[in-house]
Design an enzyme around this catalytic site. Structure first.
Site, PDB file in Angstrom:
ATOM      1  N   HIS A  69      15.492  61.170 -23.912  1.00  0.00           N
ATOM      2  CA  HIS A  69      16.265  59.922 -23.896  1.00  0.00           C
ATOM      3  C   HIS A  69      15.349  58.764 -24.278  1.00  0.00           C
ATOM      4  O   HIS A  69      14.315  58.535 -23.642  1.00  0.00           O
ATOM      5  CB  HIS A  69      16.908  59.700 -22.520  1.00  0.00           C
ATOM      6  CG  HIS A  69      18.029  60.642 -22.266  1.00  0.00           C
ATOM      7  ND1 HIS A  69      18.299  61.196 -21.041  1.00  0.00           N
ATOM      8  CD2 HIS A  69      18.967  61.156 -23.109  1.00  0.00           C
ATOM      9  CE1 HIS A  69      19.342  61.994 -21.114  1.00  0.00           C
ATOM     10  NE2 HIS A  69      19.773  61.987 -22.381  1.00  0.00           N
ATOM     11  N   GLU A  72      13.604  56.087 -22.007  1.00  0.00           N
ATOM     12  CA  GLU A  72      12.859  56.604 -20.851  1.00  0.00           C
ATOM     13  C   GLU A  72      11.384  56.778 -21.211  1.00  0.00           C
ATOM     14  O   GLU A  72      10.826  57.874 -21.134  1.00  0.00           O
ATOM     15  CB  GLU A  72      13.544  57.879 -20.349  1.00  0.00           C
ATOM     16  CG  GLU A  72      14.978  57.582 -19.919  1.00  0.00           C
ATOM     17  CD  GLU A  72      15.847  58.789 -19.638  1.00  0.00           C
ATOM     18  OE1 GLU A  72      17.074  58.640 -19.570  1.00  0.00           O
ATOM     19  OE2 GLU A  72      15.304  59.905 -19.472  1.00  0.00           O
ATOM     20  N   HIS A 198      12.586  62.871 -17.238  1.00  0.00           N
ATOM     21  CA  HIS A 198      13.532  61.779 -17.483  1.00  0.00           C
ATOM     22  C   HIS A 198      13.189  60.620 -16.551  1.00  0.00           C
ATOM     23  O   HIS A 198      12.399  60.765 -15.616  1.00  0.00           O
ATOM     24  CB  HIS A 198      14.969  62.237 -17.175  1.00  0.00           C
ATOM     25  CG  HIS A 198      15.542  63.173 -18.198  1.00  0.00           C
ATOM     26  ND1 HIS A 198      16.431  62.772 -19.155  1.00  0.00           N
ATOM     27  CD2 HIS A 198      15.329  64.497 -18.422  1.00  0.00           C
ATOM     28  CE1 HIS A 198      16.752  63.799 -19.917  1.00  0.00           C
ATOM     29  NE2 HIS A 198      16.087  64.853 -19.494  1.00  0.00           N
ATOM     30  N   GLU A 271      13.592  63.338 -12.572  1.00  0.00           N
ATOM     31  CA  GLU A 271      13.929  61.931 -12.795  1.00  0.00           C
ATOM     32  C   GLU A 271      12.818  61.143 -12.132  1.00  0.00           C
ATOM     33  O   GLU A 271      12.664  61.187 -10.909  1.00  0.00           O
ATOM     34  CB  GLU A 271      15.283  61.585 -12.145  1.00  0.00           C
ATOM     35  CG  GLU A 271      16.474  62.224 -12.812  1.00  0.00           C
ATOM     36  CD  GLU A 271      16.822  61.580 -14.157  1.00  0.00           C
ATOM     37  OE1 GLU A 271      16.165  60.611 -14.555  1.00  0.00           O
ATOM     38  OE2 GLU A 271      17.755  62.083 -14.809  1.00  0.00           O
TER      39      GLU A 271
HETATM   40  C1  LIG Z   1      19.652  65.923 -16.111  1.00  0.00           C
HETATM   41  C2  LIG Z   1      20.910  65.141 -15.824  1.00  0.00           C
HETATM   42  C3  LIG Z   1      21.626  65.708 -14.634  1.00  0.00           C
HETATM   43  C4  LIG Z   1      20.568  63.702 -15.540  1.00  0.00           C
HETATM   44  C5  LIG Z   1      20.172  62.854 -16.737  1.00  0.00           C
HETATM   45  N1  LIG Z   1      20.063  61.505 -16.271  1.00  0.00           N
HETATM   46  S1  LIG Z   1      19.452  60.362 -17.217  1.00  0.00           S
HETATM   47  N2  LIG Z   1      17.905  60.600 -17.403  1.00  0.00           N
HETATM   48  O1  LIG Z   1      20.084  60.478 -18.495  1.00  0.00           O
HETATM   49  O2  LIG Z   1      19.624  59.078 -16.578  1.00  0.00           O
HETATM   50  C6  LIG Z   1      21.229  62.994 -17.855  1.00  0.00           C
HETATM   51  O3  LIG Z   1      22.296  62.398 -17.691  1.00  0.00           O
HETATM   52  O4  LIG Z   1      20.952  63.689 -18.854  1.00  0.00           O
HETATM   53 ZN   LIG Z   2      17.289  60.955 -19.303  1.00  0.00          ZN
END
Ligand SMILES: CC(C)C[C@H](NS(N)(=O)=O)C(=O)O
Ligand SMILES: [Zn+2]
Length: 310
Positions: A69, A72, A198, A271
């Site tokens: 992403h 990030e 992330h 995260e």
């Molecule tokens: C791995 C998932 C469950 C969470 C992630 N959260 S993020 N990093 O996009 O905010 C996402 O939505 O891809």
């Molecule tokens: Zn992410």
């Protein structure tokens, strides 16, 4: 470029230079290559760290991926921390030396270089998440396991969770897929562990995301238990909260689902910092936060490397 005051974050060209310097400084334990190119033609670098890196040793292999992403950016710094720790620490830090001698460590510091560069265009944060194909594909909804199965993504190209027109329709996910597929040697997947970094929320997440069930046709009770046990140990080490991915929200086409569903690779999402409640600002911590918040995961990285050999 990064906005003024955030120069501690690495642009694409700066991270490329860092990787080239690390490889030049540590030729015996590194092999710098790539997994392919992004939509706009940027090379997606792959750093291998292992004793005799030029050989394919019969050692457990682990993969760390970052920056799926775009916004990030702290995750890119997390992967660069892993590169620096396991190269600069070799020969002096015993834990690092033992892992570099007994594992093959693969690091992809940016899966989404186009999106990441777009997000800092003009020295202003754009709040961008996706890749740069059309209106953008959410790479973490584009993996080909249970792709678009379960209302865990969007079919609207304008949506921030747009899954793409098919699984692996994004060149970036396809490139990482091809690398992971290439690690099936003699019919056996050599990669045993994976963390996809992330931001943000300070969570340790494990598959599956497409269902709230712990047990499915691709996950036995024992395997689910192992994810929970290792997930909790990881979270104990960095103070994050451990949970199944779908407990946060349902996602389909995410990377953890494919890594486990397709290859049985023990695959987690971290995260990172900050915790919660910061809105868009949560994606843009100060560069003073880079060192403490990446070093915070050193022990977790060691736990995963240990588990890969278990
Ligand atoms: C791995 C998932 C469950 C969470 C992630 N959260 S993020 N990093 O996009 O905010 C996402 O939505 O891809
Ligand atoms: Zn992410």
């Amino acid at each position: 470029e990064f906005p003024e005051g955030d120069e501690g974050f690495h642009t694409y060209s700066e991270l490329t230079t860092l990787l080239e310097n690390a490889a030049a400084d540590h030729p015996d334990i590194t092999q710098l290559s790539d997994v392919g190119s992004s939509h706009e033609g940027r090379t997606i670098p792959l750093m291998k760290i292992s004793a005799d890196a030029a050989q394919d040793s019969d050692e457990p292999e682990v993969l760390f991926t970052c920056n799926q992403h775009a916004r990030e950016h702290l995750t890119t710094e997390m992967c660069l921390r892993i590169v620096e720790r396991f190269t600069d620490g070799y020969g002096t830090d015993q834990t690092v030396t033992d892992f570099v001698d007994s594992r093959e460590i693969y690091v992809i510091p940016t899966v989404n270089p186009d999106g990441s560069e777009h997000d800092i265009e003009g020295g202003q944060y754009q709040g961008w998440r996706k890749n740069r194909q059309g209106q953008g594909t959410d790479l973490n909804r584009n993996w080909g396991y249970k792709w678009g199965c379960c209302d865990g993504s969007s079919g609207d190209p304008a949506s921030d969770t747009y899954r793409g027109e098919s699984g692996f329709s994004a060149p970036e996910t396809a490139a990482v897929r091809d690398f992971v597929n290439s690690r099936v040697v003699g019919g056996e997947q050599q990669l045993e562990g994976h963390i996809d970094f992330h931001t943000y929320g300070e969570l340790v997440l494990w598959p599956f995301g497409h269902t709230t069930d712990d047990v499915t046709e691709d996950m036995t009770e024992q395997q689910a238990q192992r994810f929970q046990d290792v997930g909790r140990e990881l979270a104990d080490s960095n103070g994050y909260t451990p949970q199944q991915s779908s407990d946060l929200y349902v996602t389909d086409g995410d990377v953890n689902g494919w890594m486990w569903g397709e290859h049985r690779i023990l695959s987690f999402t971290f995260e990172m910092y900050p915790a919660d409640g910061f809105g868009l600002d949560g994606f843009y911590p100060d560069d003073e936060d880079i060192a403490p918040e990446t070093e915070r995961n050193d022990q977790a990285v060691d736990i995963l490397l240990r588990e890969a050999g278990a």
